[in-house]
Design an enzyme around this catalytic site. Structure first.
Site, PDB file in Angstrom:
ATOM      1  N   ALA A 185      24.065  -4.334  51.700  1.00 41.37           N
ATOM      2  CA  ALA A 185      23.396  -5.433  52.411  1.00 41.37           C
ATOM      3  C   ALA A 185      24.390  -6.429  53.013  1.00 41.37           C
ATOM      4  CB  ALA A 185      22.454  -6.154  51.465  1.00 41.37           C
ATOM      5  N   CYS A 186      23.909  -7.110  54.015  1.00 36.73           N
ATOM      6  CA  CYS A 186      24.647  -8.185  54.677  1.00 36.73           C
ATOM      7  C   CYS A 186      24.946  -9.268  53.657  1.00 36.73           C
ATOM      8  CB  CYS A 186      23.807  -8.755  55.815  1.00 36.73           C
ATOM      9  SG  CYS A 186      23.950 -10.514  56.118  1.00 36.73           S
ATOM     10  N   PRO A 187      26.063  -9.889  53.566  1.00 30.46           N
ATOM     11  CA  PRO A 187      27.270  -9.747  54.378  1.00 30.46           C
ATOM     12  C   PRO A 187      28.354  -9.004  53.633  1.00 30.46           C
ATOM     13  CG  PRO A 187      27.346 -11.791  53.210  1.00 30.46           C
ATOM     14  CD  PRO A 187      26.197 -11.009  52.636  1.00 30.46           C
TER      15      PRO A 187
END
Lengths: 415, 218, 80
Positions: C17-19
Site C-alpha cells: 500500500a501507499c506510501p
C-alpha cells in the site's frame, strides 16, 4: 536549546495563534472527559497519549509566551518555555495523535486536538525531529509538483497498461482512452494514489457509468500535511487545484483516502470546483442507475469502518452504508458507530512510520469492535484505514478480510 | 480599621471587580476579533440541529440559573416569579449542590488520571469557588431557617445591591452592624476575586464555549 | 534500456500500500554503500513519477527502468 532556535519556534507559535487556537488555549478546563475517547489512550494509558495530555504540552508553551496570566504567573497555570524536554514531550504527543477528532465530538467545548497537534508538528519540523520518512515523502511530492513534465511520459506509459485491465473487466472492444488524462472541460477529475488499485477500480466504475472524466497526474495524499509543514502541505495541495483549474473541470473526486479528501474538502477554503469523495460518486451512480450493482451478492457478514476524515469530519455516513446494504445480505454495524466510531489508529501519517507495535496496541478498541460484530469482511474507504486494519488483523490474528469499498463495488458490478 | 476595609471591599472593590470582569471579557473578545480566522472548516458531522440551537443545547446553561438567582438580589422581577418561590431559588439547595460539585471536581483531581493533567490553577479556582459558595450558602441558610436570629434578610441585600446598581452605594446598617458582617464581606471579597480572575483563567470557557462550539458547526 | 545492470540488492515491492514502496526503498538505500545499485520491483503506476521525484529530491539516481507487463523494475544507484 540555542537562542536563535527558540526565537524561530516562538515565531511559529505566534504565526499559528489564530482564532480557534485562542479559544482552545483558554477554554480547556482539563475536565478529562476526552480520556475515554482516545484510542491511543485506550491502548496505552499514558498521559501524553490522551487528548488533554497532548494539548496541554502545547498549551503550556502558548501560556508561557502568549498569554497574560501565563507570563505573569507561570506557576499558577503551569506554563513552560521551550526546552529539549518539552520538545520531546511534544514529539510523543503529536506523533501519537491520528487527528481523528473523536475527542472533539465528545469535548463539551468542541476543542480540536487534531488541529493543535498540527501546530505541534509544525514546531517539531522547525526543531528538526519530524519523522524523516514523512519529510522525505513530502519533499518528493514537492519535487514531483515542480518538475511534473519530466515524469508525465513514464506515468502515461503505465496508465496505458492499466487501461487493458479496465477493458478486460468491462468487455470493451478497445483499451483506448479508458483512463483519459489531461482532458479539458471534463466533468470529473479523479485524483488517485500511487497504487494500481486506487486507479483501476475507480476507472472501471467511471467507465461503467460512461462518465466524462480525467485522471490527475498527482496523488491525493498530502505528506506535507502529515509531516506538519504548512508550506509544503499547501504546495502539494495546490498542485491538484492548479491542475483542476487548468483543465476547467467541474468536480474533483478524491480517491479513497481520508486526508486527501479532508484537505481539499475542508482545509483549503473556497475552491472553484466541487470536491467529492469517490464514495459519494458511486452512490450517485447507483441511485441514478448509471451503474448496476448485484443485489445481495455477498452473503458473508460485512461491516463498514467509517474513516474518521470521511465520516466524522466529512459528513459521509449514509452513502457507503447504502451501497453496502445493496450488495451485501448480512450487513452489520459496529458499536459505537458513525461520529462515535473508533479510529483504527493509522491516520495522521502514523501509518507510514515504523511503529507497528504501537499501532497494534492502539488499535485495540477497533479490534474489539470488529470482533464483536462477527463480520468476516471489513470494508473501508480509506487507504490508511485499510492498511491499518491489515496490521490489526495480523497483529491480533483475526479471521477477517479487509477490502476497499471500490474493490467490493467492482467485484459486484453488473456489466 | 476593619470597617474601612469592609467598606472598601463591599463598594470599591465590587465596582473594580465588575470593571475587570467586563473589561477583561471585552478585551479577550477584541483580541479574538482581530485574530486570524481559520482558513478552512473545523466542522464535525453530522449536524443534527441548526447552529444556534445546537450550540445552546451543547453549552452548559447552569450559569443562567446562577445569574437569575442573583438578579433577584437587586429587586423583585416579575418574569422570574412566573414560578412562585421565596427568594432565593431552590431553598438553599443550589448552594449545596454547587458545593458538592466543586468538592467532587476538586477531589477528583487528587486521583489519577486527573492528577497528572491538573495544574495549580485548577485547584486554586475550585477552592476559591468552594469557599465563596460555603459562605454564601451559610448566609442564606442561616437566614432562611432563622438560626439564632440571624437577621440578614433578602431585603437588606436588595437594598445594598440595588444601591450599587444605582451607583449610590450604601451599606445598610442591618448589614454593617450585624455580627455576621465579616462573613458578608468575605463572601463579597471572594466573589470579587472570582469575577476578576474569570476573564484571565480557564473560567473563560463560560464565554468561549459558545464560540468554540460554533466552530464545530460552521 | 540496458538489462546489463547488475543490482547489488533486489527488493520486491509488488502490491504494497501507499506510501510504503518509497519508504522501503529509502530505508534500504540508507543501509547501502555509495555506488551500490538497488533493484526495486513494483506494480504501482504512481512509482513512475514518485521514484524519480524522490531520487531527485534525495540526490540519488535512477540508472534504468525495466518494464515487464505490469511490473516495473527501478535500478537505483546510491550517490551519497
Amino acid at each position: 536549546m540555542e537562542k536563535s532556535q527558540i526565537k524561530e519556534l516562538k515565531s511559529i507559535l505566534k504565526s499559528r495563534y489564530n482564532r480557534p487556537m485562542k479559544y482552545y488555549i483558554d477554554t480547556c478546563t482539563r475536565c478529562g472527559l476526552c480520556y475515554d475517547t482516545c484510542h491511543a489512550y485506550d491502548g496505552i494509558p499514558k498521559k501524553e497519549f490522551s487528548p488533554v495530555g497532548r494539548a496541554e504540552v502545547l498549551r503550556k508553551l502558548y501560556k508561557r509566551y502568549r498569554s497574560l496570566s501565563g507570563m505573569l504567573f507561570p506557576y499558577f497555570t503551569d506554563a513552560a518555555g521551550f526546552s529539549d524536554k518539552v520538545m520531546d514531550q511534544l514529539h510523543e504527543a503529536a506523533w501519537s495523535c491520528t487527528g481523528c477528532r473523536r475527542c472533539m465530538v465528545n469535548c463539551p467545548f468542541g476543542i480540536d486536538t487534531g488541529m493543535m497537534m498540527g501546530v505541534a508538528k509544525h514546531l517539531l519540523v522547525a526543531y528538526g525531529t519530524a519523522p524523516e520518512e514523512l519529510v522525505m515523502l513530502a519533499d518528493a511530492a514537492v519535487e514531483k509538483g515542480k518538475s511534473i513534465d519530466e515524469f508525465k511520459e513514464g506515468y502515461r506509459g503505465v496508465i496505458k497498461d492499466l487501461e487493458k485491465t479496465v477493458q478486460q473487466k468491462l468487455n470493451l472492444p478497445s483499451p483506448e482512452n479508458l483512463i483519459p488524462m489531461e482532458k479539458m472541460n471534463a466533468d470529473i477529475m479523479y485524483v488517485g494514489l500511487a497504487g494500481a488499485h486506487s486507479i483501476v477500480n475507480p476507472a472501471i466504475i467511471f467507465n461503467a457509468a460512461k462518465e466524462n472524466w480525467t485522471l490527475s497526474y498527482f496523488e491525493g495524499v498530502n505528506f506535507g500535511f502529515f509531516a506538519g509543514d504548512p508550506e509544503k502541505a499547501n504546495f502539494i495541495a495546490q498542485r491538484i487545484i492548479k491542475e483542476a483549474v487548468a483543465l476547467n473541470v467541474k468536480e474533483v473526486v478524491m480517491v479513497e483516502c481520508g486526508t486527501a479528501f479532508r484537505i481539499l474538502h475542508s482545509l483549503m477554503g473556497e475552491l472553484p470546483f466541487k470536491v467529492s469523495s469517490i464514495v459519494e460518486v458511486i452512490y450517485r451512480y447507483m441511485e441514478s442507475g448509471k451503474i448496476k450493482l448485484k443485489k445481495n451478492a455477498v452473503t458473508e457478514a460485512v461491516t463498514y469502518h467509517d474513516p474518521c476524515q470521511l465520516g466524522r469530519n466529512g459528513g459521509i455516513f449514509e452513502e457507503p452504508r447504502d451501497i453496502l446494504k445493496h450488495i451485501v445480505s448480512d450487513y452489520r454495524e459496529m458499536t459505537p458507530t458513525r461520529e462515535h466510531n473508533w479510529c483504527c489508529g493509522g491516520g495522521g501519517g502514523l501509518g507510514a512510520l515504523d511503529n507497528e507495535e504501537f499501532r497494534i496496541k492502539t488499535g485495540k478498541p477497533k479490534k474489539d469492535q470488529i470482533v464483536k460484530t462477527g463480520a468476516k469482511i471489513v470494508v473501508s474507504a480509506c487507504e490508511n484505514c485499510v492498511s491499518q486494519l491489515q496490521v490489526i488483523k495480523s497483529g491480533y490474528g483475526l479471521d477477517i478480510e479487509v477490502k476497499y469499498l471500490t474493490e467490493i463495488v467492482c467485484e459486484n458490478l453488473d456489466v | 480599621m476593619w470597617d474601612k476595609i469592609f467598606h472598601y471591599v463591599l463598594i470599591h472593590m465590587v465596582y473594580l471587580a465588575f470593571a475587570v470582569f467586563f473589561g477583561g471579557i471585552l478585551f479577550k473578545l477584541i483580541i479574538v476579533l482581530f485574530s486570524k480566522k481559520f482558513k478552512g472548516s473545523l466542522a464535525t458531522y453530522p449536524r443534527k440541529l441548526p447552529r444556534p440551537i445546537g450550540i445552546a443545547a451543547e453549552a452548559l446553561i447552569a450559569m443562567v440559573l446562577l445569574v437569575l438567582g442573583h438578579l433577584e438580589l437587586i429587586k423583585e422581577f416579575k418574569f422570574i416569579q412566573i414560578i412562585k418561590h421565596d427568594v432565593f431559588l431552590g431553598a438553599g439547595f443550589v448552594g449545596i449542590t454547587f458545593m458538592i460539585c466543586t468538592l467532587y471536581f476538586l477531589f477528583r483531581r487528587f486521583k489519577s488520571p486527573w492528577r497528572e493533567i491538573s495544574v495549580p490553577e485548577d485547584f486554586l479556582l475550585l477552592i476559591l469557588l468552594f469557599l465563596t459558595t460555603v459562605i454564601g450558602s451559610h448566609l442564606h441558610i442561616g437566614e432562611r431557617y432563622e438560626m439564632a436570629q440571624f437577621g440578614l434578610n433578602a431585603e437588606l441585600y436588595r437594598e445594598y445591591f440595588g444601591s450599587l446598581v444605582a451607583f449610590k452605594p450604601v451599606i445598610p446598617e442591618g448589614i454593617s452592624l450585624s455580627p455576621h458582617y465579616v462573613l458578608v464581606a468575605l463572601h463579597i471579597f471572594l466573589a470579587n476575586l472570582v469575577l476578576m480572575m474569570l476573564p484571565f483563567s480557564k473560567m473563560m470557557h463560560m464565554v468561549f464555549a459558545f464560540l468554540s462550539l460554533n466552530l464545530k458547526r460552521k | 534500456m540496458s538489462t546489463e545492470i547488475k543490482a547489488d540488492i533486489n527488493m520486491d515491492l509488488k502490491g504494497i500500500a501507499c506510501p510504503m514502496p518509497v519508504i522501503k526503498v529509502s530505508q534500504q538505500i540508507k543501509k547501502m554503500q555509495v555506488g551500490q545499485i538497488l533493484a526495486a520491483e513494483t506494480t504501482d503506476p504512481g512509482a513512475h513519477a514518485d521514484f524519480p521525484a524522490w531520487a531527485k529530491s534525495t540526490g540519488n539516481e535512477i540508472v534504468a527502468t525495466e518494464k515487464k507487463d505490469a511490473v516495473t523494475v527501478f535500478f537505483i544507484k546510491k550517490l551519497k
